[in-house]
Design an enzyme around this catalytic site. Structure first.
Site, PDB file in Angstrom:
ATOM      1  N   CYS A  16       0.864  -1.181   0.000  1.00 25.23           N
ATOM      2  CA  CYS A  16       0.000   0.000   0.000  1.00 25.23           C
ATOM      3  C   CYS A  16       0.901   1.232   0.000  1.00 25.23           C
ATOM      4  O   CYS A  16       2.107   1.129   0.229  1.00 25.23           O
ATOM      5  CB  CYS A  16      -0.907   0.049   1.232  1.00 25.23           C
ATOM      6  SG  CYS A  16      -2.088  -1.311   1.353  1.00 25.23           S
ATOM      7  N   GLY A  42      -0.222   0.271  -4.928  1.00 24.77           N
ATOM      8  CA  GLY A  42      -1.567  -0.241  -4.707  1.00 24.77           C
ATOM      9  C   GLY A  42      -2.495   0.248  -5.786  1.00 24.77           C
ATOM     10  O   GLY A  42      -2.646   1.455  -5.962  1.00 24.77           O
ATOM     11  N   ASN A 117      -0.021   1.431   5.999  1.00 23.39           N
ATOM     12  CA  ASN A 117       0.761   0.573   5.104  1.00 23.39           C
ATOM     13  C   ASN A 117       1.410  -0.494   5.964  1.00 23.39           C
ATOM     14  O   ASN A 117       2.169  -0.181   6.879  1.00 23.39           O
ATOM     15  CB  ASN A 117       1.829   1.395   4.369  1.00 23.39           C
ATOM     16  CG  ASN A 117       2.756   0.526   3.541  1.00 23.39           C
ATOM     17  OD1 ASN A 117       2.426  -0.602   3.196  1.00 23.39           O
ATOM     18  ND2 ASN A 117       3.929   1.050   3.221  1.00 23.39           N
ATOM     19  N   GLY A 118       1.122  -1.754   5.689  1.00 24.03           N
ATOM     20  CA  GLY A 118       1.693  -2.841   6.462  1.00 24.03           C
ATOM     21  C   GLY A 118       0.653  -3.887   6.762  1.00 24.03           C
ATOM     22  O   GLY A 118      -0.394  -3.973   6.102  1.00 24.03           O
ATOM     23  N   TYR A 257      12.175  -4.527  -5.467  1.00 24.57           N
ATOM     24  CA  TYR A 257      11.041  -4.377  -6.374  1.00 24.57           C
ATOM     25  C   TYR A 257      10.057  -3.276  -6.001  1.00 24.57           C
ATOM     26  O   TYR A 257       9.633  -2.510  -6.859  1.00 24.57           O
ATOM     27  CB  TYR A 257      10.289  -5.714  -6.456  1.00 24.57           C
ATOM     28  CG  TYR A 257       9.041  -5.691  -7.309  1.00 24.57           C
ATOM     29  CD1 TYR A 257       9.118  -5.541  -8.685  1.00 24.57           C
ATOM     30  CD2 TYR A 257       7.787  -5.820  -6.734  1.00 24.57           C
ATOM     31  CE1 TYR A 257       7.968  -5.518  -9.470  1.00 24.57           C
ATOM     32  CE2 TYR A 257       6.630  -5.806  -7.506  1.00 24.57           C
ATOM     33  CZ  TYR A 257       6.733  -5.655  -8.873  1.00 24.57           C
ATOM     34  OH  TYR A 257       5.612  -5.624  -9.641  1.00 24.57           O
TER      35      TYR A 257
END
Length: 483
Positions: A16, A42, A117-118, A257
């Site tokens: 995210c 995302g 985020n996580g 990535y």
């Protein structure tokens, strides 16, 4: 409508992205621009919440930022000088509008919005306890657990309630929260997921990556430190560290990535690190060949590094179409079979008769690698060697990355020789875990206290995995009952 490529199930999904602004006129417009720069993190849904000093305003939608937040009437409705936003790919919770962030709730202290985020690795355990105590959940997102923990905390002060909530969760989180009193940005004590801070005039900006700061013209100040809470109120910033200090373990796959190559992380260029990984790969796994060819787009920097180190020419032997993926609602079996060719096409005139080295960032299921190798052979390649700019992905991630079940990871089922046979390559090699760390400026991994979270490669998870462990125990109990 599908908002992700229907042929991309062979990649680890970007988790995210979050972006927040405090103290700027038209804050929501800046957030929309920042989220656009983070779209790669995302692509299923996006949302923005703003605060005008009296009221909170929210707009959430399925799909990309463009198309949902590029209309004047949407941005005008998100009034205020404080705003935060989120782009989502579901890692915990179904793909539905009720899970789109920021999540918002009215607490006793006023409105509370959070973008996360996580992944909270004990969210289900906490959720069951909260429901037993009377909490009513409106989503299936693990993020909502944090809101309920804040709401039910015994502390009086909101900041103390928030800290109390965070001390009960395990796993990974980078959060941007909004309250009537101001904005809070924080990272978990291990700093698994990234979060940076910038300035734009007198305003404070928080984002998952520096590239989002660049897009809005903000200046990068520093990373939000692991375990740090940054509070912005009335134009002033203060920092507190309420957790016991431990050695950070940021996610190493950000370098491989997830992050955009034009981002800066921990004062290093992501692009330069990826080139360094390619150079390490060339040193560790050389092969005689005529061309080095990246699998676009994620394999490009590592392929440049491999080519420069090996002296073998770099060429674009695969051309990518950037316009596939959003028009197929239910692809037919034939379209799915041709999926890789819709996205990637061989540069036949270049490849025919050549010994080629394909460079990609990772192999997950192996299905896309197989199709690309077959494409190269159909284009007339004399030999196809594959080199991967990360170690074999052998374990699932529980910290905000949508990893397939371990049984579907090719490296968990085969050794490298077996993987090479599966994808039909003449040879296959991965950068070593020490080589990956060397590209990041370390002498090697270090088994005692590694600098990064590399559990997807090593299986060594830096936190407890309560939900996973309880599920495993439950499955064993069920198995015993059926015997």
């Amino acid at each position: 409508m599908l908002t992700t490529h229907p042929f991309d199930d062979d990649k680890l999904r970007e988790e995210c992205g979050v972006f927040g602004v405090s103290g700027a006129e038209g804050a929501a417009a800046l957030v929309a621009l920042g989220l656009h720069a983070l779209q790669h993190r995302g692509q299923e849904a996006a949302g923005i919440t703003s605060f005008d000093g009296a009221n909170f305003h929210t707009h959430r939608a399925m799909g990309h930022v463009a198309g949902n937040f590029d209309r004047d009437e949407v941005i005008r409705a998100l009034a205020g000088t404080v705003a935060c936003g989120h782009v989502r790919y579901s890692t915990t919770g179904e793909t539905a509008l009720r899970n789109v962030q920021p999540l918002y709730a009215e607490l006793a202290s006023g409105g509370f919005a959070v973008a996360h985020n996580g992944n909270i690795s004990n969210a289900m355990h906490l959720r069951r306890e909260l429901i037993r105590r009377g909490s009513i959940f409106q989503s299936t997102s693990d993020t909502e657990t944090i809101i309920h923990l804040v709401a039910t905390s015994g502390y009086k002060d909101l900041l103390d309630r928030f800290i109390d909530a965070l001390k009960q969760v395990e796993g990974a989180y980078s959060l941007i929260c909004m309250t009537p009193e101001g904005m809070i940005a924080c990272r978990d004590p291990l700093g698994i997921r990234p979060l940076v801070m910038g300035r734009l005039g007198d305003s404070f900006i928080f984002a998952s990556e520096t590239v989002a700061l660049d897009v809005v013209g903000a200046t990068y100040v520093r990373d939000v430190e692991p375990g740090e809470l940054v509070i912005v109120k009335d134009g002033a910033m203060r920092s507190i560290r309420p957790f016991t200090a431990i050695a950070p373990r940021p996610c190493i796959f950000e370098w491989v990535y997830f992050s955009r190559p034009d981002s800066i992380a921990q004062d290093r260029s992501v692009y330069t690190v990826r080139k360094g990984i390619g150079a390490e790969l060339a040193i560790e796994s050389p092969v005689e060949a005529d061309l080095v060819i990246p699998v676009p787009d994620s394999g490009v920097p590592a392929a440049i590094g491999y080519a420069q180190q090996s002296g073998i020419p770099f060429e674009l032997g695969i051309i990518r179409s950037h316009y596939v993926g959003r028009t197929f609602i239910q692809p037919s079996a034939e379209v799915r079979r041709l999926g890789v060719k819709l996205k990637h096409n061989a540069n036949r005139a270049l490849i025919k008769g050549k010994r080629i080295i394909l460079i990609d960032d990772s192999i997950v299921r192996g299905t896309t690698s197989l199709k690309i190798v077959e494409m190269m052979r159909e284009a007339g390649a004399a030999e196809v060697h594959m080199r991967i700019a990360s170690p074999p992905t052998t374990h699932s991630c529980f910290y905000g990355v949508d990893t397939p079940e371990r049984s579907k990871l090719l490296a968990a089922q085969h050794d490298v020789a077996g993987m090479a046979k599966f994808i039909k390559a003449d040879s296959l090699a991965f950068v070593s875990i020490d080589g990956l760390y060397r590209a990041l400026g370390e002498p090697g991994r270090g088994d005692v206290l590694p600098r990064y979270c590399d559990a997807c490669f090593t299986g060594e998870y830096p936190t407890q995995l309560t939900d996973h462990d309880e599920q495993a125990v439950g499955q064993l109990a069920l198995l015993d009952e059926t015997r």
